[in-house]
Design an enzyme around this catalytic site. Structure first.
Site, PDB file in Angstrom:
ATOM      1  CG  HIS A 108      -4.489  23.472  -9.720  1.00  0.00           C
ATOM      2  ND1 HIS A 108      -3.827  24.975 -10.288  1.00  0.00           N
ATOM      3  CD2 HIS A 108      -3.660  22.534 -10.476  1.00  0.00           C
ATOM      4  CE1 HIS A 108      -2.980  24.513 -10.656  1.00  0.00           C
ATOM      5  NE2 HIS A 108      -3.254  23.420 -10.686  1.00  0.00           N
TER       6      HIS A 108
HETATM    7  O1  RIB Z   1      -5.314  23.132 -14.841  1.00  0.00           O
HETATM    8  C1  RIB Z   1      -5.581  22.202 -13.515  1.00  0.00           C
HETATM    9  C2  RIB Z   1      -6.698  21.371 -13.732  1.00  0.00           C
HETATM   10  O2  RIB Z   1      -6.464  20.754 -14.760  1.00  0.00           O
HETATM   11  C3  RIB Z   1      -6.560  20.939 -12.468  1.00  0.00           C
HETATM   12  O3  RIB Z   1      -8.336  20.930 -12.103  1.00  0.00           O
HETATM   13  C4  RIB Z   1      -6.658  19.342 -12.977  1.00  0.00           C
HETATM   14  O4  RIB Z   1      -7.172  18.179 -12.421  1.00  0.00           O
HETATM   15  C5  RIB Z   1      -6.995  19.748 -14.543  1.00  0.00           C
HETATM   16  O5  RIB Z   1      -8.228  18.966 -14.238  1.00  0.00           O
END
Ligand code: RIB
Ligand code: CA
Length: 308
Positions: A237
């Site tokens: 992500h």
């Molecule tokens: O939903 C994914 C996000 O939430 C990413 O940034 C992960 O590191 C958590 O912070």
């Protein structure tokens, strides 16, 4: 000189990839890293940011932020990232400490003092940025863009409707979304296009350096939960944000109004996207819709391959 950036993060396995890419890139001038609660508590996310930067031999300063949302219970994602938030035994304890200045003061001071506008890259809950904007609204004029990982144009991962970073603090997210600052949003709809498949994990190992091996093994830690959800591998992500700053052409975006549901109920914390501009409000957020996944991993591996 590179693009001036500040990374606000909650390391976190995928946040660690963002940090490594930023350290490796000659095209970024990382002015500092600010930490927030999120994947795990603030003490641990701060320790993890220091662990990664120390292990990589970076002297980028780390500033501790806020330890909980403006309102609501403290949640975490330890089930995904592990109890420490960064289950990577080879990356030992930190050898340095965070700066004495808190993250909000650092953000405000740095933005006010900078001659150039600064890009804020956020990959955790947006509480630090919201507090910064509330304490010093003038700094909005010094922000080049807020590039953040959060939300989704389709479904959630912390609830059926809401993505984790938004769900942690929807009120702060709305404050940031309301700011008169250019924004680029990387939601789950996009980040689920960049999965660490077995082939891509092997390619990291094949870099032949400590970083490739250790970061590939890190993915091994959180791939279990993604496999259980039917994904071919874990989604990277957060590094999508850094990749966009470096090579925006890797992503297709579309400008639209984005808000967050702050009324409690089934959709609490959900990002709401006015893709057809039905409400006629400002289209202030560029929402990433499509990724060149191959190009993303080529960029990422090129940067990881430059490290220890
Ligand atoms: O939903 C994914 C996000 O939430 C990413 O940034 C992960 O590191 C958590 O912070
Ligand atoms: Ca994160």
């Amino acid at each position: 000189m590179g693009i001036p950036v500040i990374l606000d993060c909650d390391p976190g396995i995928d946040d660690a990839f963002s940090l490594a890419m930023a350290v490796a890139s000659d095209d970024l001038d990382v002015l500092g890293v600010t930490t927030t609660y999120g994947n795990v508590g603030l003490e641990l996310t701060t320790t993890n940011a220091l662990r990664v930067l120390d292990w990589l031999g970076s002297d980028i300063p780390v500033y501790k932020g806020i330890d909980q949302a403006l309102l609501g219970k403290v949640v975490d994602a330890a089930a995904v990232h592990g109890a420490t938030g960064l289950e990577a035994p080879e990356i030992g304890p930190p050898t340095t400490t965070p700066q004495a200045e808190d993250a909000i003061s650092f953000l405000i001071r740095t933005l006010r003092e900078s001659e150039d506008k600064i890009t804020l890259v956020a990959s955790g809950p947006l509480t630090n940025l919201a507090m910064m904007l509330r304490l010093a609204p003038d700094v909005a004029a010094k922000i080049e863009r807020i590039v953040f990982m959060g939300g989704s144009t389709d479904y959630g991962n912390d609830s059926p409707a809401a993505e984790f970073n938004m769900m942690c603090d929807p009120y702060s997210a709305q404050i940031v979304l309301d700011a008169d600052v250019p924004k680029t949003m990387f939601g789950l709809n996009l980040t689920h296009q960049v999965l660490v498949t077995p082939q891509r994990k092997q390619a990291m190992h094949d870099l032949g350096n400590d970083t490739g091996r250790v970061f590939a093994d890190m993915c091994g830690f959180f791939e279990k939960i993604y496999h259980s959800l039917g994904f071919e591998g874990p989604a990277l992500h957060d590094p999508c944000t850094v990749a966009w700053v470096l090579q925006p052409e890797l992503f297709e975006t579309r400008s639209m109004r984005v808000d967050v549901e702050t009324n409690t109920g089934l959709s609490f914390g959900r990002t709401v996207h006015d893709i057809w501009n039905i409400a006629g409000k400002d289209r202030h957020t560029d929402v990433a819709l499509k990724a060149d996944a191959g190009g993303f991993f080529d960029l990422m591996n090129g940067l990881l391959g430059r490290l220890r």
